[in-house]
Design a protein around this motif. Sequence first.
Motif, PDB file in Angstrom:
ATOM      1  N   UNK A 159      66.814   0.134  26.586  1.00  0.00           N
ATOM      2  CA  UNK A 159      66.392  -0.496  25.343  1.00  0.00           C
ATOM      3  C   UNK A 159      65.262  -1.468  25.625  1.00  0.00           C
ATOM      4  N   UNK A 160      64.419  -1.709  24.624  1.00  0.00           N
ATOM      5  CA  UNK A 160      63.290  -2.633  24.760  1.00  0.00           C
ATOM      6  C   UNK A 160      63.371  -3.662  23.638  1.00  0.00           C
ATOM      7  N   UNK A 161      63.460  -4.935  24.017  1.00  0.00           N
ATOM      8  CA  UNK A 161      63.534  -6.023  23.038  1.00  0.00           C
ATOM      9  C   UNK A 161      62.283  -6.893  23.148  1.00  0.00           C
ATOM     10  N   UNK A 162      61.707  -7.257  22.006  1.00  0.00           N
ATOM     11  CA  UNK A 162      60.549  -8.150  21.972  1.00  0.00           C
ATOM     12  C   UNK A 162      60.868  -9.315  21.043  1.00  0.00           C
ATOM     13  N   UNK A 163      60.727 -10.529  21.576  1.00  0.00           N
ATOM     14  CA  UNK A 163      61.037 -11.723  20.786  1.00  0.00           C
ATOM     15  C   UNK A 163      59.770 -12.282  20.147  1.00  0.00           C
ATOM     16  N   UNK A 205      57.022 -21.928  24.561  1.00  0.00           N
ATOM     17  CA  UNK A 205      55.876 -21.111  24.158  1.00  0.00           C
ATOM     18  C   UNK A 205      54.633 -21.461  24.977  1.00  0.00           C
ATOM     19  N   UNK A 206      54.369 -22.762  25.179  1.00  0.00           N
ATOM     20  CA  UNK A 206      53.177 -23.161  25.926  1.00  0.00           C
ATOM     21  C   UNK A 206      53.254 -22.692  27.378  1.00  0.00           C
ATOM     22  N   UNK A 207      54.447 -22.778  27.971  1.00  0.00           N
ATOM     23  CA  UNK A 207      54.614 -22.313  29.354  1.00  0.00           C
ATOM     24  C   UNK A 207      54.405 -20.810  29.443  1.00  0.00           C
ATOM     25  N   UNK A 208      54.958 -20.076  28.463  1.00  0.00           N
ATOM     26  CA  UNK A 208      54.796 -18.616  28.458  1.00  0.00           C
ATOM     27  C   UNK A 208      53.319 -18.238  28.388  1.00  0.00           C
ATOM     28  N   UNK A 209      52.601 -18.844  27.455  1.00  0.00           N
ATOM     29  CA  UNK A 209      51.175 -18.515  27.284  1.00  0.00           C
ATOM     30  C   UNK A 209      50.381 -18.882  28.535  1.00  0.00           C
ATOM     31  N   UNK A 210      50.667 -20.056  29.125  1.00  0.00           N
ATOM     32  CA  UNK A 210      49.962 -20.473  30.347  1.00  0.00           C
ATOM     33  C   UNK A 210      50.237 -19.514  31.496  1.00  0.00           C
ATOM     34  N   UNK A 247      65.186  -4.118  28.669  1.00  0.00           N
ATOM     35  CA  UNK A 247      64.084  -4.982  29.078  1.00  0.00           C
ATOM     36  C   UNK A 247      63.701  -5.876  27.912  1.00  0.00           C
ATOM     37  N   UNK A 248      63.591  -7.180  28.174  1.00  0.00           N
ATOM     38  CA  UNK A 248      63.186  -8.131  27.149  1.00  0.00           C
ATOM     39  C   UNK A 248      61.814  -8.689  27.442  1.00  0.00           C
ATOM     40  N   UNK A 249      60.982  -8.767  26.404  1.00  0.00           N
ATOM     41  CA  UNK A 249      59.620  -9.291  26.527  1.00  0.00           C
ATOM     42  C   UNK A 249      59.434 -10.484  25.613  1.00  0.00           C
ATOM     43  N   UNK A 250      58.683 -11.481  26.090  1.00  0.00           N
ATOM     44  CA  UNK A 250      58.347 -12.619  25.249  1.00  0.00           C
ATOM     45  C   UNK A 250      59.158 -13.865  25.571  1.00  0.00           C
ATOM     46  N   UNK A 251      58.861 -14.923  24.832  1.00  0.00           N
ATOM     47  CA  UNK A 251      59.533 -16.208  25.005  1.00  0.00           C
ATOM     48  C   UNK A 251      61.037 -16.065  24.828  1.00  0.00           C
ATOM     49  N   UNK A 252      61.808 -16.604  25.757  1.00  0.00           N
ATOM     50  CA  UNK A 252      63.281 -16.676  25.735  1.00  0.00           C
ATOM     51  C   UNK A 252      63.968 -15.315  25.783  1.00  0.00           C
ATOM     52  N   UNK A 253      63.214 -14.242  26.001  1.00  0.00           N
ATOM     53  CA  UNK A 253      63.821 -12.912  26.056  1.00  0.00           C
ATOM     54  C   UNK A 253      64.652 -12.754  27.325  1.00  0.00           C
TER      55      UNK A 253
END
Length: 381
Positions: A9-13, A286-291, A265-271
Amino acid sequence: MSENNKSMGLYIHIPFCNKKCDYCDFVSYSMDRKAQQLYLDGLFTEIDMLKNQYIDKTFDSIFIGGGTPSIVYEGFIASLARKLYSSFHFKDKIEFTIEVNPSSFTKEKFFEYVESGVNRISVGVQCLDSKLLANNGRIQSMENIKDTFKILKNSEFPNVNSDVMIGLPGQDAGSVLKTVKFLIKHNVKHISTYSLQLEKHTMLYDKLRRGKIKPVSEKVMLSIYNKVYKLLTRHGFHRYEVSNFAKPGFECRHNKKYWDGTDYLGLGVSAHSFIDGYRYYNTKRLDTYIDHMKEGKSAVYSREYVSIAESRTERIMLSLRTTVGLDLSQFMTDFNEDLLRSKAEQIKKLKDMKMIEIVDGFLRITKDYFYVSNSIIVELL
């Protein structure tokens, strides 16, 4: 334990919301077009970083959750879908779900979703009492909800889920049943009924702590849940997990992976991800993820191996939340334990109390005790 030959499965937050509901403890941030674009760029980078690791894997479900996925700008989901399709290998017939809030769902976005391959839409209705919604920080209106279902009805969209909350302060059985009847009338095929959990760090928890609200008792929530169960059963729904009801053939393929131990597999912030016996947790900031994405660094901030003992506990807990129950033969194969022997005393007691039954090699909780399953599960751990 997961089986490597199963489709993943693929999850996107999507971590954006106009406003956080008072009971919500999911990771979400206020809406900002620039932040959304930076986030989409970040998702593209994370996909590029991971796609070669999964070149031999097949996915059969996509689930875009949040937050509020329907709040992002038009074109966001279409761009994301194209990137996913070009980066991972999917089965011919996948289940593609997106969560929407009636306050941000439009006809234009609906067409974008369908053109992107979405074939399952999950509508966050929660309840139809406008005052109750407002008191709990939910910004949608009855007009929003009616407009959403008008779009879905006019397009004859076949696969709709709706969430219903049980236990909101001030809520009674009549309010919940009114919501469920509305969903049945509008041809919803899957209904998830969630009992309110008062989580710390939410506004609702703070109101409770300060004595501003009174929680709905467990006894009242059980009574409401049983009434919902009977109503849905009369209208052709079957309960396949303690909180989930579906018309035959409309069970959520993606969510079942969480319960049966299939890799995702989870993608994105907090996934979160579960791969080959390991759990991975992406950063919640969010800022840490983008950086990290700009710097080409992994979004994972921690991982843990699920031990045999932990896996055993989870197998029992999650299996007994489903109406199928626990496969005793498979349990013996995976954990070298005959549960009928190791828990003979507890099983006899629970069977005598008619709380559990064993049918065709599956141990399961009887329907009258499904809602209070946690106390039964503890006996078998």
